[in-house]
Design a protein around this motif. Sequence first.
Motif, PDB file in Angstrom:
ATOM      1  N   LEU A 171       0.827  -1.187   0.000  1.00  0.00           N
ATOM      2  CA  LEU A 171       0.000   0.000   0.000  1.00  0.00           C
ATOM      3  C   LEU A 171       0.865   1.241   0.000  1.00  0.00           C
ATOM      4  O   LEU A 171       1.902   1.283   0.642  1.00  0.00           O
ATOM      5  N   LYS A 172       0.425   2.249  -0.708  1.00  0.00           N
ATOM      6  CA  LYS A 172       1.131   3.522  -0.720  1.00  0.00           C
ATOM      7  C   LYS A 172       0.771   4.256   0.569  1.00  0.00           C
ATOM      8  O   LYS A 172      -0.395   4.483   0.862  1.00  0.00           O
ATOM      9  N   ILE A 173       1.786   4.600   1.339  1.00  0.00           N
ATOM     10  CA  ILE A 173       1.564   5.338   2.576  1.00  0.00           C
ATOM     11  C   ILE A 173       1.691   6.812   2.261  1.00  0.00           C
ATOM     12  O   ILE A 173       2.681   7.252   1.686  1.00  0.00           O
ATOM     13  N   LEU A 174       0.698   7.579   2.643  1.00  0.00           N
ATOM     14  CA  LEU A 174       0.717   9.002   2.396  1.00  0.00           C
ATOM     15  C   LEU A 174       1.479   9.709   3.494  1.00  0.00           C
ATOM     16  O   LEU A 174       1.629   9.209   4.586  1.00  0.00           O
ATOM     17  N   GLY A 175       1.944  10.914   3.209  1.00  0.00           N
ATOM     18  CA  GLY A 175       2.605  11.704   4.228  1.00  0.00           C
ATOM     19  C   GLY A 175       4.048  12.002   3.909  1.00  0.00           C
ATOM     20  O   GLY A 175       4.632  12.886   4.500  1.00  0.00           O
ATOM     21  N   GLN A 176       4.623  11.259   2.972  1.00  0.00           N
ATOM     22  CA  GLN A 176       5.976  11.542   2.514  1.00  0.00           C
ATOM     23  C   GLN A 176       6.047  11.175   1.056  1.00  0.00           C
ATOM     24  O   GLN A 176       5.366  10.263   0.604  1.00  0.00           O
ATOM     25  N   GLY A 200       0.497  16.371   5.600  1.00  0.00           N
ATOM     26  CA  GLY A 200      -0.267  15.194   5.967  1.00  0.00           C
ATOM     27  C   GLY A 200      -1.746  15.474   6.129  1.00  0.00           C
ATOM     28  O   GLY A 200      -2.336  16.249   5.379  1.00  0.00           O
ATOM     29  N   LEU A 201      -2.307  14.884   7.129  1.00  0.00           N
ATOM     30  CA  LEU A 201      -3.741  14.895   7.390  1.00  0.00           C
ATOM     31  C   LEU A 201      -4.336  16.290   7.440  1.00  0.00           C
ATOM     32  O   LEU A 201      -5.411  16.534   6.914  1.00  0.00           O
ATOM     33  N   ALA A 202      -3.657  17.236   8.052  1.00  0.00           N
ATOM     34  CA  ALA A 202      -4.201  18.577   8.231  1.00  0.00           C
ATOM     35  C   ALA A 202      -4.065  19.448   6.993  1.00  0.00           C
ATOM     36  O   ALA A 202      -4.596  20.555   6.959  1.00  0.00           O
ATOM     37  N   ALA A 203      -3.362  18.973   5.961  1.00  0.00           N
ATOM     38  CA  ALA A 203      -3.093  19.804   4.790  1.00  0.00           C
ATOM     39  C   ALA A 203      -4.313  19.961   3.882  1.00  0.00           C
ATOM     40  O   ALA A 203      -4.607  21.050   3.433  1.00  0.00           O
ATOM     41  N   ALA A 204      -5.002  18.868   3.618  1.00  0.00           N
ATOM     42  CA  ALA A 204      -6.137  18.902   2.695  1.00  0.00           C
ATOM     43  C   ALA A 204      -6.958  17.634   2.889  1.00  0.00           C
ATOM     44  O   ALA A 204      -6.440  16.626   3.370  1.00  0.00           O
ATOM     45  N   PRO A 205      -8.233  17.674   2.528  1.00  0.00           N
ATOM     46  CA  PRO A 205      -9.055  16.461   2.640  1.00  0.00           C
ATOM     47  C   PRO A 205      -8.518  15.348   1.742  1.00  0.00           C
ATOM     48  O   PRO A 205      -7.965  15.614   0.678  1.00  0.00           O
ATOM     49  N   LEU A 206      -8.665  14.131   2.194  1.00  0.00           N
ATOM     50  CA  LEU A 206      -8.250  12.964   1.410  1.00  0.00           C
ATOM     51  C   LEU A 206      -9.199  12.759   0.242  1.00  0.00           C
ATOM     52  O   LEU A 206     -10.412  12.961   0.374  1.00  0.00           O
ATOM     53  N   ASP A 207      -8.644  12.306  -0.870  1.00  0.00           N
ATOM     54  CA  ASP A 207      -9.536  11.900  -1.947  1.00  0.00           C
ATOM     55  C   ASP A 207      -9.974  10.456  -1.677  1.00  0.00           C
ATOM     56  O   ASP A 207      -9.505   9.813  -0.729  1.00  0.00           O
ATOM     57  N   GLU A 208     -10.850   9.942  -2.492  1.00  0.00           N
ATOM     58  CA  GLU A 208     -11.433   8.614  -2.270  1.00  0.00           C
ATOM     59  C   GLU A 208     -10.375   7.509  -2.264  1.00  0.00           C
ATOM     60  O   GLU A 208     -10.384   6.624  -1.415  1.00  0.00           O
ATOM     61  N   GLU A 209      -9.432   7.575  -3.198  1.00  0.00           N
ATOM     62  CA  GLU A 209      -8.395   6.546  -3.299  1.00  0.00           C
ATOM     63  C   GLU A 209      -7.447   6.595  -2.093  1.00  0.00           C
ATOM     64  O   GLU A 209      -7.084   5.557  -1.534  1.00  0.00           O
ATOM     65  N   GLN A 210      -7.055   7.789  -1.684  1.00  0.00           N
ATOM     66  CA  GLN A 210      -6.178   7.939  -0.528  1.00  0.00           C
ATOM     67  C   GLN A 210      -6.854   7.391   0.728  1.00  0.00           C
ATOM     68  O   GLN A 210      -6.229   6.693   1.527  1.00  0.00           O
ATOM     69  N   ALA A 211      -8.115   7.713   0.902  1.00  0.00           N
ATOM     70  CA  ALA A 211      -8.851   7.243   2.076  1.00  0.00           C
ATOM     71  C   ALA A 211      -8.957   5.720   2.083  1.00  0.00           C
ATOM     72  O   ALA A 211      -8.798   5.083   3.129  1.00  0.00           O
ATOM     73  N   ALA A 212      -9.196   5.126   0.922  1.00  0.00           N
ATOM     74  CA  ALA A 212      -9.301   3.663   0.829  1.00  0.00           C
ATOM     75  C   ALA A 212      -7.963   3.006   1.167  1.00  0.00           C
ATOM     76  O   ALA A 212      -7.922   2.001   1.890  1.00  0.00           O
ATOM     77  N   ASP A 213      -6.856   3.578   0.676  1.00  0.00           N
ATOM     78  CA  ASP A 213      -5.529   3.018   0.968  1.00  0.00           C
ATOM     79  C   ASP A 213      -5.221   3.102   2.456  1.00  0.00           C
ATOM     80  O   ASP A 213      -4.747   2.141   3.061  1.00  0.00           O
ATOM     81  N   LEU A 214      -5.464   4.252   3.049  1.00  0.00           N
ATOM     82  CA  LEU A 214      -5.192   4.416   4.484  1.00  0.00           C
ATOM     83  C   LEU A 214      -6.104   3.544   5.333  1.00  0.00           C
ATOM     84  O   LEU A 214      -5.684   3.024   6.361  1.00  0.00           O
ATOM     85  N   ALA A 215      -7.342   3.376   4.919  1.00  0.00           N
ATOM     86  CA  ALA A 215      -8.275   2.545   5.676  1.00  0.00           C
ATOM     87  C   ALA A 215      -7.768   1.111   5.781  1.00  0.00           C
ATOM     88  O   ALA A 215      -7.921   0.466   6.824  1.00  0.00           O
ATOM     89  N   LYS A 216      -7.117   0.609   4.732  1.00  0.00           N
ATOM     90  CA  LYS A 216      -6.564  -0.746   4.763  1.00  0.00           C
ATOM     91  C   LYS A 216      -5.469  -0.864   5.819  1.00  0.00           C
ATOM     92  O   LYS A 216      -5.374  -1.863   6.522  1.00  0.00           O
ATOM     93  N   ILE A 217      -4.653   0.165   5.929  1.00  0.00           N
ATOM     94  CA  ILE A 217      -3.572   0.152   6.918  1.00  0.00           C
ATOM     95  C   ILE A 217      -4.151   0.241   8.325  1.00  0.00           C
ATOM     96  O   ILE A 217      -3.765  -0.520   9.215  1.00  0.00           O
ATOM     97  N   PHE A 218      -5.091   1.160   8.521  1.00  0.00           N
ATOM     98  CA  PHE A 218      -5.693   1.290   9.851  1.00  0.00           C
ATOM     99  C   PHE A 218      -6.498   0.051  10.228  1.00  0.00           C
ATOM    100  O   PHE A 218      -6.547  -0.325  11.394  1.00  0.00           O
ATOM    101  N   LYS A 219      -7.100  -0.592   9.241  1.00  0.00           N
ATOM    102  CA  LYS A 219      -7.814  -1.834   9.513  1.00  0.00           C
ATOM    103  C   LYS A 219      -6.838  -2.903  10.001  1.00  0.00           C
ATOM    104  O   LYS A 219      -7.131  -3.645  10.938  1.00  0.00           O
ATOM    105  N   ALA A 227      -0.395  -5.132   4.542  1.00  0.00           N
ATOM    106  CA  ALA A 227      -0.549  -3.692   4.758  1.00  0.00           C
ATOM    107  C   ALA A 227       0.783  -2.960   4.624  1.00  0.00           C
ATOM    108  O   ALA A 227       0.822  -1.734   4.673  1.00  0.00           O
ATOM    109  N   GLY A 228       1.878  -3.695   4.464  1.00  0.00           N
ATOM    110  CA  GLY A 228       3.185  -3.083   4.283  1.00  0.00           C
ATOM    111  C   GLY A 228       3.834  -2.618   5.571  1.00  0.00           C
ATOM    112  O   GLY A 228       4.733  -1.797   5.550  1.00  0.00           O
ATOM    113  N   LEU A 229       3.399  -3.168   6.703  1.00  0.00           N
ATOM    114  CA  LEU A 229       3.924  -2.747   8.000  1.00  0.00           C
ATOM    115  C   LEU A 229       5.076  -3.614   8.483  1.00  0.00           C
ATOM    116  O   LEU A 229       5.911  -3.163   9.262  1.00  0.00           O
TER     117      LEU A 229
END
Length: 125
Positions: free
Chosen positions: A6-11, A20-39, A87-89
């Motif tokens: 998974l592509k990790i956002l933030g760098q 990161g998170l406070a910069a701009a709202p996530l688009d649909e694809e970014q949110a789906a990728d991050l949701a997999k990691i948080f899951k 999840a790439g962790l």
Amino acid sequence: MANQKLKILGQDGDDVCCEGLAAAPLDEEQAADLAKIFKALGDPVRLRLMSMIASREGGEVCVCELTPAFELSQPTISHHLKLLRQAGLIDCERRGTWVYYWILPTALDRLAGFLAVPRAAKASV
């Protein structure tokens, strides 16, 4: 898809921190990728496994040392480790009969960078 990282956002790819998170709202694809990691991180067993692997002296641990810490079967522990890997962790390597696991620090650094709130945003709260 099982081996897809998974592509990790933030760098960006050059390890230069970007917004990161406070910069701009996530688009649909970014949110789906991050949701997999948080899951993957959203289960107490997987969080404990991450902690056990990360805190291990030498940076890696054999699955044979992880399994006894839980009242779960070896296949269940392997399933949780597989989800963390997908999840790439974490990553792993088979050595003879056993599989050794280690944390992927860049994945955690990128995730932390994404979650970090800039100081200016903190001051306005």
